[in-house]
Design a protein around this motif. Structure first.
Motif, PDB file in Angstrom:
ATOM      1  N   VAL A  83       0.488  -7.071 -11.615  1.00  0.00           N
ATOM      2  CA  VAL A  83       0.341  -6.531 -10.263  1.00  0.00           C
ATOM      3  C   VAL A  83       1.712  -6.448  -9.591  1.00  0.00           C
ATOM      4  N   ILE A  84       2.491  -7.505  -9.701  1.00  0.00           N
ATOM      5  CA  ILE A  84       3.834  -7.528  -9.099  1.00  0.00           C
ATOM      6  C   ILE A  84       4.710  -6.439  -9.711  1.00  0.00           C
ATOM      7  N   PHE A  85       4.665  -6.309 -11.036  1.00  0.00           N
ATOM      8  CA  PHE A  85       5.461  -5.298 -11.740  1.00  0.00           C
ATOM      9  C   PHE A  85       5.120  -3.900 -11.220  1.00  0.00           C
ATOM     10  N   THR A  86       3.815  -3.603 -11.136  1.00  0.00           N
ATOM     11  CA  THR A  86       3.377  -2.282 -10.688  1.00  0.00           C
ATOM     12  C   THR A  86       3.671  -2.075  -9.204  1.00  0.00           C
ATOM     13  N   ALA A  87       3.408  -3.082  -8.390  1.00  0.00           N
ATOM     14  CA  ALA A  87       3.670  -2.969  -6.953  1.00  0.00           C
ATOM     15  C   ALA A  87       5.153  -2.752  -6.674  1.00  0.00           C
ATOM     16  N   GLY A  88       6.003  -3.269  -7.544  1.00  0.00           N
ATOM     17  CA  GLY A  88       7.440  -3.100  -7.371  1.00  0.00           C
ATOM     18  C   GLY A  88       7.900  -1.661  -7.487  1.00  0.00           C
ATOM     19  N   LYS A  89       7.054  -0.797  -8.010  1.00  0.00           N
ATOM     20  CA  LYS A  89       7.395   0.619  -8.147  1.00  0.00           C
ATOM     21  C   LYS A  89       6.961   1.446  -6.934  1.00  0.00           C
ATOM     22  N   LEU A  90       6.214   0.813  -6.024  1.00  0.00           N
ATOM     23  CA  LEU A  90       5.668   1.537  -4.874  1.00  0.00           C
ATOM     24  C   LEU A  90       6.633   1.563  -3.697  1.00  0.00           C
ATOM     25  N   ASP A  91       6.495   2.608  -2.886  1.00  0.00           N
ATOM     26  CA  ASP A  91       7.246   2.655  -1.641  1.00  0.00           C
ATOM     27  C   ASP A  91       6.483   1.848  -0.583  1.00  0.00           C
ATOM     28  N   GLU A  92       7.019   1.792   0.613  1.00  0.00           N
ATOM     29  CA  GLU A  92       6.430   0.990   1.689  1.00  0.00           C
ATOM     30  C   GLU A  92       4.989   1.421   1.982  1.00  0.00           C
ATOM     31  N   ASN A  93       4.734   2.720   2.005  1.00  0.00           N
ATOM     32  CA  ASN A  93       3.391   3.236   2.272  1.00  0.00           C
ATOM     33  C   ASN A  93       2.414   2.802   1.178  1.00  0.00           C
ATOM     34  N   GLY A  94       2.837   2.890  -0.062  1.00  0.00           N
ATOM     35  CA  GLY A  94       1.996   2.466  -1.171  1.00  0.00           C
ATOM     36  C   GLY A  94       1.687   0.981  -1.117  1.00  0.00           C
ATOM     37  N   LEU A  95       2.692   0.179  -0.765  1.00  0.00           N
ATOM     38  CA  LEU A  95       2.484  -1.263  -0.642  1.00  0.00           C
ATOM     39  C   LEU A  95       1.485  -1.585   0.469  1.00  0.00           C
ATOM     40  N   GLU A  96       1.565  -0.853   1.586  1.00  0.00           N
ATOM     41  CA  GLU A  96       0.616  -1.076   2.676  1.00  0.00           C
ATOM     42  C   GLU A  96      -0.810  -0.765   2.230  1.00  0.00           C
ATOM     43  N   LYS A  97      -0.997   0.308   1.468  1.00  0.00           N
ATOM     44  CA  LYS A  97      -2.325   0.668   0.963  1.00  0.00           C
ATOM     45  C   LYS A  97      -2.856  -0.402   0.014  1.00  0.00           C
ATOM     46  N   VAL A  98      -1.992  -0.906  -0.864  1.00  0.00           N
ATOM     47  CA  VAL A  98      -2.406  -1.962  -1.792  1.00  0.00           C
ATOM     48  C   VAL A  98      -2.784  -3.214  -1.013  1.00  0.00           C
ATOM     49  N   LEU A  99      -1.990  -3.562  -0.022  1.00  0.00           N
ATOM     50  CA  LEU A  99      -2.278  -4.742   0.784  1.00  0.00           C
ATOM     51  C   LEU A  99      -3.607  -4.601   1.521  1.00  0.00           C
ATOM     52  N   ASP A 100      -3.837  -3.418   2.092  1.00  0.00           N
ATOM     53  CA  ASP A 100      -5.113  -3.165   2.770  1.00  0.00           C
ATOM     54  C   ASP A 100      -6.278  -3.319   1.794  1.00  0.00           C
ATOM     55  N   TYR A 101      -6.130  -2.786   0.598  1.00  0.00           N
ATOM     56  CA  TYR A 101      -7.183  -2.861  -0.415  1.00  0.00           C
ATOM     57  C   TYR A 101      -7.435  -4.310  -0.822  1.00  0.00           C
ATOM     58  N   ILE A 102      -6.354  -5.037  -1.082  1.00  0.00           N
ATOM     59  CA  ILE A 102      -6.499  -6.441  -1.496  1.00  0.00           C
ATOM     60  C   ILE A 102      -7.139  -7.264  -0.381  1.00  0.00           C
ATOM     61  N   ASN A 103      -6.730  -7.011   0.856  1.00  0.00           N
ATOM     62  CA  ASN A 103      -7.337  -7.740   1.985  1.00  0.00           C
ATOM     63  C   ASN A 103      -8.825  -7.450   2.082  1.00  0.00           C
TER      64      ASN A 103
END
Length: 106
Positions: A83-103
């Motif tokens: 998850v960390i490896f893949t998330a490291g490839k995302l921009d700020e917007n992508g990270l926010e979407k992942v965080l929203d999904y995980i929450n």
């Protein structure tokens, strides 16, 4: 992925894995991380074998050269490391979407 052989660590295994995925030799990675070219290969080899561990600054430079989050190199949980490896490839917007999904899952 706690140990790799007799002396390896999570860090050493993930470092080697990330280097191979990046298509770099040990000397190339070492030089990109700012290690003197005459000792770069030997030092990266020692890190990958778990003989020596880099200080935090060197670990951060190795991660930057590999374009992976430094936390990926230390994460003992394989799934979380992915998850960390893949998330490291995302921009700020992508990270926010992942965080929203995980929450939403939590």
């Amino acid at each position: 992925m706690k140990k790799n052989g007799n002396h390896g660590t999570v860090f050493s295994a993930r470092l080697r894995q990330a280097r191979l995925l990046a298509g770099l030799t040990q000397i190339e990675l070492g030089v990109l991380a700012g290690i003197d070219e005459f000792s770069a290969s030997a030092r990266v080899n020692q890190y990958e074998r778990g003989v020596h561990a880099p200080d935090h600054g060197t670990a951060a430079r190795l991660a930057a050269a590999l374009k992976v989050p430094v936390s990926y190199l230390f994460e003992p949980n394989d799934m979380l490391a992915k998850v960390i490896f893949t998330a490291g490839k995302l921009d700020e917007n992508g990270l926010e979407k992942v965080l929203d999904y995980i929450n939403g899952l939590a």
